[in-house]
Design a protein around this motif. Structure first.
Motif, PDB file in Angstrom:
ATOM      1  N   GLY A  71      56.861 -44.218 -38.555  1.00  0.00           N
ATOM      2  CA  GLY A  71      55.898 -45.355 -37.448  1.00  0.00           C
ATOM      3  C   GLY A  71      55.518 -46.622 -38.847  1.00  0.00           C
ATOM      4  O   GLY A  71      54.077 -46.464 -38.015  1.00  0.00           O
ATOM      5  N   ILE A  72      55.449 -46.612 -40.282  1.00  0.00           N
ATOM      6  CA  ILE A  72      54.793 -46.881 -40.909  1.00  0.00           C
ATOM      7  C   ILE A  72      55.261 -48.831 -41.679  1.00  0.00           C
ATOM      8  O   ILE A  72      56.457 -48.619 -41.327  1.00  0.00           O
ATOM      9  CB  ILE A  72      54.099 -46.530 -42.388  1.00  0.00           C
ATOM     10  N   SER A  73      54.459 -49.873 -40.923  1.00  0.00           N
ATOM     11  CA  SER A  73      54.578 -51.122 -41.102  1.00  0.00           C
ATOM     12  C   SER A  73      55.588 -51.712 -42.708  1.00  0.00           C
ATOM     13  O   SER A  73      54.421 -50.726 -43.074  1.00  0.00           O
ATOM     14  CB  SER A  73      54.339 -52.699 -40.454  1.00  0.00           C
ATOM     15  N   ALA A  90      45.007 -58.189 -41.281  1.00  0.00           N
ATOM     16  CA  ALA A  90      45.752 -57.426 -39.740  1.00  0.00           C
ATOM     17  C   ALA A  90      45.168 -56.651 -39.512  1.00  0.00           C
ATOM     18  O   ALA A  90      45.966 -55.750 -38.530  1.00  0.00           O
ATOM     19  CB  ALA A  90      47.234 -57.396 -39.930  1.00  0.00           C
ATOM     20  N   GLY A  91      44.282 -55.387 -40.238  1.00  0.00           N
ATOM     21  CA  GLY A  91      43.757 -54.523 -39.673  1.00  0.00           C
ATOM     22  C   GLY A  91      44.163 -52.882 -40.221  1.00  0.00           C
ATOM     23  O   GLY A  91      43.668 -52.600 -39.671  1.00  0.00           O
ATOM     24  N   HIS A  92      44.994 -53.050 -40.994  1.00  0.00           N
ATOM     25  CA  HIS A  92      45.652 -52.467 -41.991  1.00  0.00           C
ATOM     26  C   HIS A  92      44.265 -51.728 -42.589  1.00  0.00           C
ATOM     27  O   HIS A  92      43.801 -52.768 -43.277  1.00  0.00           O
ATOM     28  CB  HIS A  92      46.214 -52.526 -42.477  1.00  0.00           C
ATOM     29  N   ASP A  93      44.613 -50.392 -42.085  1.00  0.00           N
ATOM     30  CA  ASP A  93      43.148 -49.580 -43.178  1.00  0.00           C
ATOM     31  C   ASP A  93      43.135 -48.704 -44.203  1.00  0.00           C
ATOM     32  O   ASP A  93      42.574 -48.428 -44.905  1.00  0.00           O
ATOM     33  CB  ASP A  93      42.335 -48.731 -42.052  1.00  0.00           C
ATOM     34  N   VAL A  94      44.538 -48.740 -44.936  1.00  0.00           N
ATOM     35  CA  VAL A  94      44.955 -48.271 -46.035  1.00  0.00           C
ATOM     36  C   VAL A  94      46.238 -48.666 -46.241  1.00  0.00           C
ATOM     37  O   VAL A  94      47.006 -48.858 -45.518  1.00  0.00           O
ATOM     38  CB  VAL A  94      45.089 -47.092 -46.529  1.00  0.00           C
ATOM     39  N   PHE A 148      43.337 -42.006 -41.507  1.00  0.00           N
ATOM     40  CA  PHE A 148      43.401 -42.955 -41.696  1.00  0.00           C
ATOM     41  C   PHE A 148      44.355 -43.687 -40.251  1.00  0.00           C
ATOM     42  O   PHE A 148      45.000 -43.040 -40.360  1.00  0.00           O
ATOM     43  CB  PHE A 148      44.342 -43.800 -42.624  1.00  0.00           C
ATOM     44  N   GLN A 149      44.441 -44.924 -39.835  1.00  0.00           N
ATOM     45  CA  GLN A 149      44.866 -45.462 -39.300  1.00  0.00           C
ATOM     46  C   GLN A 149      46.200 -46.171 -38.580  1.00  0.00           C
ATOM     47  O   GLN A 149      46.398 -46.366 -38.082  1.00  0.00           O
ATOM     48  CB  GLN A 149      43.564 -45.487 -37.736  1.00  0.00           C
ATOM     49  N   ARG A 150      45.721 -47.169 -39.127  1.00  0.00           N
ATOM     50  CA  ARG A 150      46.912 -48.205 -39.268  1.00  0.00           C
ATOM     51  C   ARG A 150      47.170 -48.403 -41.149  1.00  0.00           C
ATOM     52  O   ARG A 150      46.903 -49.668 -41.704  1.00  0.00           O
ATOM     53  CB  ARG A 150      46.739 -49.898 -38.483  1.00  0.00           C
ATOM     54  N   PRO A 151      48.270 -47.458 -41.321  1.00  0.00           N
ATOM     55  CA  PRO A 151      48.913 -48.344 -42.852  1.00  0.00           C
ATOM     56  C   PRO A 151      49.238 -49.178 -42.505  1.00  0.00           C
ATOM     57  O   PRO A 151      50.795 -49.163 -41.973  1.00  0.00           O
ATOM     58  CB  PRO A 151      49.563 -46.897 -43.560  1.00  0.00           C
ATOM     59  N   ARG A 152      50.223 -49.783 -44.371  1.00  0.00           N
ATOM     60  CA  ARG A 152      50.481 -50.978 -44.145  1.00  0.00           C
ATOM     61  C   ARG A 152      50.955 -50.222 -46.121  1.00  0.00           C
ATOM     62  O   ARG A 152      50.733 -50.349 -46.542  1.00  0.00           O
ATOM     63  CB  ARG A 152      49.628 -51.817 -44.200  1.00  0.00           C
ATOM     64  N   ALA A 153      52.667 -50.850 -45.929  1.00  0.00           N
ATOM     65  CA  ALA A 153      53.387 -50.346 -47.471  1.00  0.00           C
ATOM     66  C   ALA A 153      53.877 -51.607 -47.618  1.00  0.00           C
ATOM     67  O   ALA A 153      54.439 -52.304 -46.747  1.00  0.00           O
ATOM     68  CB  ALA A 153      54.531 -49.130 -46.391  1.00  0.00           C
ATOM     69  N   LEU A 154      53.420 -51.641 -49.228  1.00  0.00           N
ATOM     70  CA  LEU A 154      53.549 -52.725 -49.720  1.00  0.00           C
ATOM     71  C   LEU A 154      54.518 -52.413 -50.815  1.00  0.00           C
ATOM     72  O   LEU A 154      54.472 -51.645 -51.617  1.00  0.00           O
ATOM     73  CB  LEU A 154      52.782 -53.516 -50.723  1.00  0.00           C
ATOM     74  N   PHE A 155      56.124 -52.815 -50.897  1.00  0.00           N
ATOM     75  CA  PHE A 155      57.211 -52.650 -51.671  1.00  0.00           C
ATOM     76  C   PHE A 155      57.039 -53.502 -53.002  1.00  0.00           C
ATOM     77  O   PHE A 155      57.599 -55.089 -52.279  1.00  0.00           O
ATOM     78  CB  PHE A 155      58.103 -52.114 -51.151  1.00  0.00           C
ATOM     79  N   PHE A 156      57.170 -53.810 -54.502  1.00  0.00           N
ATOM     80  CA  PHE A 156      57.150 -55.053 -55.137  1.00  0.00           C
ATOM     81  C   PHE A 156      57.982 -54.842 -56.014  1.00  0.00           C
ATOM     82  O   PHE A 156      58.631 -53.703 -55.752  1.00  0.00           O
ATOM     83  CB  PHE A 156      55.477 -54.974 -55.939  1.00  0.00           C
ATOM     84  N   ALA A 157      59.007 -56.501 -55.972  1.00  0.00           N
ATOM     85  CA  ALA A 157      60.439 -55.708 -56.031  1.00  0.00           C
ATOM     86  C   ALA A 157      60.507 -57.304 -57.767  1.00  0.00           C
ATOM     87  O   ALA A 157      59.803 -58.533 -56.964  1.00  0.00           O
ATOM     88  CB  ALA A 157      61.105 -55.930 -55.899  1.00  0.00           C
ATOM     89  N   GLY A 158      61.033 -56.985 -58.851  1.00  0.00           N
ATOM     90  CA  GLY A 158      60.938 -57.727 -59.617  1.00  0.00           C
ATOM     91  C   GLY A 158      62.056 -57.814 -61.291  1.00  0.00           C
ATOM     92  O   GLY A 158      61.948 -56.341 -61.705  1.00  0.00           O
ATOM     93  N   THR A 167      38.910 -51.048 -49.662  1.00  0.00           N
ATOM     94  CA  THR A 167      40.014 -51.150 -48.764  1.00  0.00           C
ATOM     95  C   THR A 167      41.206 -49.963 -49.727  1.00  0.00           C
ATOM     96  O   THR A 167      41.441 -50.392 -50.526  1.00  0.00           O
ATOM     97  CB  THR A 167      40.743 -52.519 -48.234  1.00  0.00           C
ATOM     98  N   PRO A 168      41.036 -48.823 -48.989  1.00  0.00           N
ATOM     99  CA  PRO A 168      41.711 -48.480 -50.380  1.00  0.00           C
ATOM    100  C   PRO A 168      43.661 -48.603 -50.066  1.00  0.00           C
ATOM    101  O   PRO A 168      43.530 -48.790 -49.362  1.00  0.00           O
ATOM    102  CB  PRO A 168      41.431 -46.780 -49.109  1.00  0.00           C
ATOM    103  N   VAL A 169      43.393 -47.733 -51.026  1.00  0.00           N
ATOM    104  CA  VAL A 169      44.941 -48.009 -51.755  1.00  0.00           C
ATOM    105  C   VAL A 169      46.002 -46.861 -52.269  1.00  0.00           C
ATOM    106  O   VAL A 169      44.636 -45.403 -52.608  1.00  0.00           O
ATOM    107  CB  VAL A 169      44.841 -49.258 -52.721  1.00  0.00           C
ATOM    108  N   LEU A 170      47.299 -46.192 -51.516  1.00  0.00           N
ATOM    109  CA  LEU A 170      47.082 -44.716 -52.251  1.00  0.00           C
ATOM    110  C   LEU A 170      49.287 -45.432 -52.980  1.00  0.00           C
ATOM    111  O   LEU A 170      49.650 -46.062 -52.399  1.00  0.00           O
ATOM    112  CB  LEU A 170      48.427 -44.491 -50.834  1.00  0.00           C
ATOM    113  N   LEU A 171      48.821 -45.173 -54.357  1.00  0.00           N
ATOM    114  CA  LEU A 171      49.919 -45.442 -55.211  1.00  0.00           C
ATOM    115  C   LEU A 171      50.970 -44.652 -55.502  1.00  0.00           C
ATOM    116  O   LEU A 171      50.447 -43.467 -54.890  1.00  0.00           O
ATOM    117  CB  LEU A 171      49.267 -45.994 -56.872  1.00  0.00           C
ATOM    118  N   ASP A 172      52.128 -44.589 -55.665  1.00  0.00           N
ATOM    119  CA  ASP A 172      53.482 -43.756 -56.302  1.00  0.00           C
ATOM    120  C   ASP A 172      53.838 -44.145 -57.264  1.00  0.00           C
ATOM    121  O   ASP A 172      54.234 -45.575 -58.002  1.00  0.00           O
ATOM    122  CB  ASP A 172      54.353 -43.751 -55.487  1.00  0.00           C
TER     123      ASP A 172
END
Length: 332
Positions: free
Chosen positions: A108-110, A149-153, A62-72, A246-251
């Motif tokens: 290098g992941i946004s 924005a073009g993120h592919d995962v 994959f070329q353009r990952p974007r990491a999303l951290f959810f908090a509450g 659009t694929p999603v990696l989870l943890d």
């Protein structure tokens, strides 16, 4: 990737199942690359999943990952023994520090911190209807913006012990089993057992669930009564990503629970998700099977939700690169 989903109500979004024919084609390709049919080992799950997502027998990194951290925040007692750790985790993400915040920067992941409203209950549901809508909108917007924005995962996880306790509640609700089966033994930093914190979480969660038995299992009710805003927003982001192919990696347990909530909105949504890091945890073991996740990649990073997100990503990318190199070599 398809067009933005922002105009459609979330229950009207349509996610198609990835085409399973690419699984068999990917396996046949791997068998041709090496005389040892098990040569790619635990990587095979990630490689065949990537084939289904990319609709090719020979998937590429994959070329353009974007990491999303959810908090509450969640009710008092749900984070017993780790009070306010969600605030520490949020600071680590924002400052690129610690086991959660530093790895994305090093890779290098946004990243994006998605802070949602508290899910405190106050004797009733965790959220009212307006708060549920806000959580769903937050998840949809952050996913749509990343994909636009073009993120592919998208890489997703939840922060904080309160959300992990909510994942226990989701799991127990979905499989109709007691919460004690899904909350493992807790330990102090020195390795000794923390029975007091375990009991506090169980009592707090049992009191809450006892007041919310017999509700109709609809996504909005699941989010309002057991998942809360953090997991609800994650689920909405997963549904949005799946609808846009659009694929999603989870943890972690938060990722597994959010995928199950997403499945109640769109049955195909979890099929766009993957958990390269699959630590042994009763919530993950149960929900990964129910969601139909592909096999993990041999990782067992169990340092809390988020700590295995980037290691899992790195292993998946390395597997894809190695597979690609083998393919190139076989054609030389």
């Amino acid at each position: 990737m398809t067009d933005s989903t922002e105009l459609a109500p979330i229950n009207d979004l349509k996610a198609k199942f990835p085409n399973g024919v690419w699984t068999s084609r990917a396996r046949r390709r791997l068998e041709r690359l090496t005389p040892n049919p098990a040569a790619f080992g635990a990587w095979e799950g990630g490689l065949t999943w990537s084939s289904r997502i990319q609709e090719v027998a020979a998937p590429v990194p994959f070329q353009r990952p974007r990491a999303l951290f959810f908090a509450g925040r969640y009710p008092d007692g749900w984070d017993a023994g780790a009070e306010d750790d969600v605030n520490v985790a949020m600071t680590d993400v924002e400052t690129q520090h610690g086991v959660i915040g530093e790895p994305p920067a090093r890779a290098g992941i946004s990243t994006k911190l998605v802070e949602v409203s508290p899910s405190l209950g106050q004797g009733g549901p965790l959220l009212d209807s307006a708060e549920v809508e806000d959580a769903v909108l937050a998840g949809r917007e952050v996913a749509d913006k990343a994909i636009d924005a073009g993120h592919d995962v998208l890489l997703m996880t939840g922060l904080g012990t309160g959300a992990q306790t909510a994942a226990v509640a989701v799991c127990a609700t979905f499989v109709k089993n007691d919460i004690t089966n899904f909350l493992p033994t807790l330990v102090h930093p020195d390795g000794t057992v923390n029975d007091a914190a375990w009991m506090d979480r169980i009592v707090s969660l049992r009191d809450h669930l006892g007041a919310h038995r017999g509700f109709e299992r609809r996504p909005e009710e699941i989010i309002a009564r057991v998942a809360g805003a953090e997991l609800g927003a994650m689920a909405a982001a997963i549904v949005t990503a799946s609808a846009r192919r659009t694929p999603v990696l989870l943890d972690g347990v938060t990722g597994a629970a959010a995928a199950m909530v997403a499945r109640d909105v769109q049955l195909a949504a979890p099929k766009w998700c993957y958990m390269p890091n699959r630590p042994s945890h009763p919530v993950i073991d149960k929900l990964a099977a129910q969601a139909g996740f592909s096999d993990g990649m041999g990782l067992d990073v169990n340092l809390g939700d988020g700590a295995g997100l980037i290691p899992g990503w790195n292993v998946l990318q390395e597997a894809l690169r190695t597979s690609e190199l083998f393919g190139n070599a076989s054609t030389d």
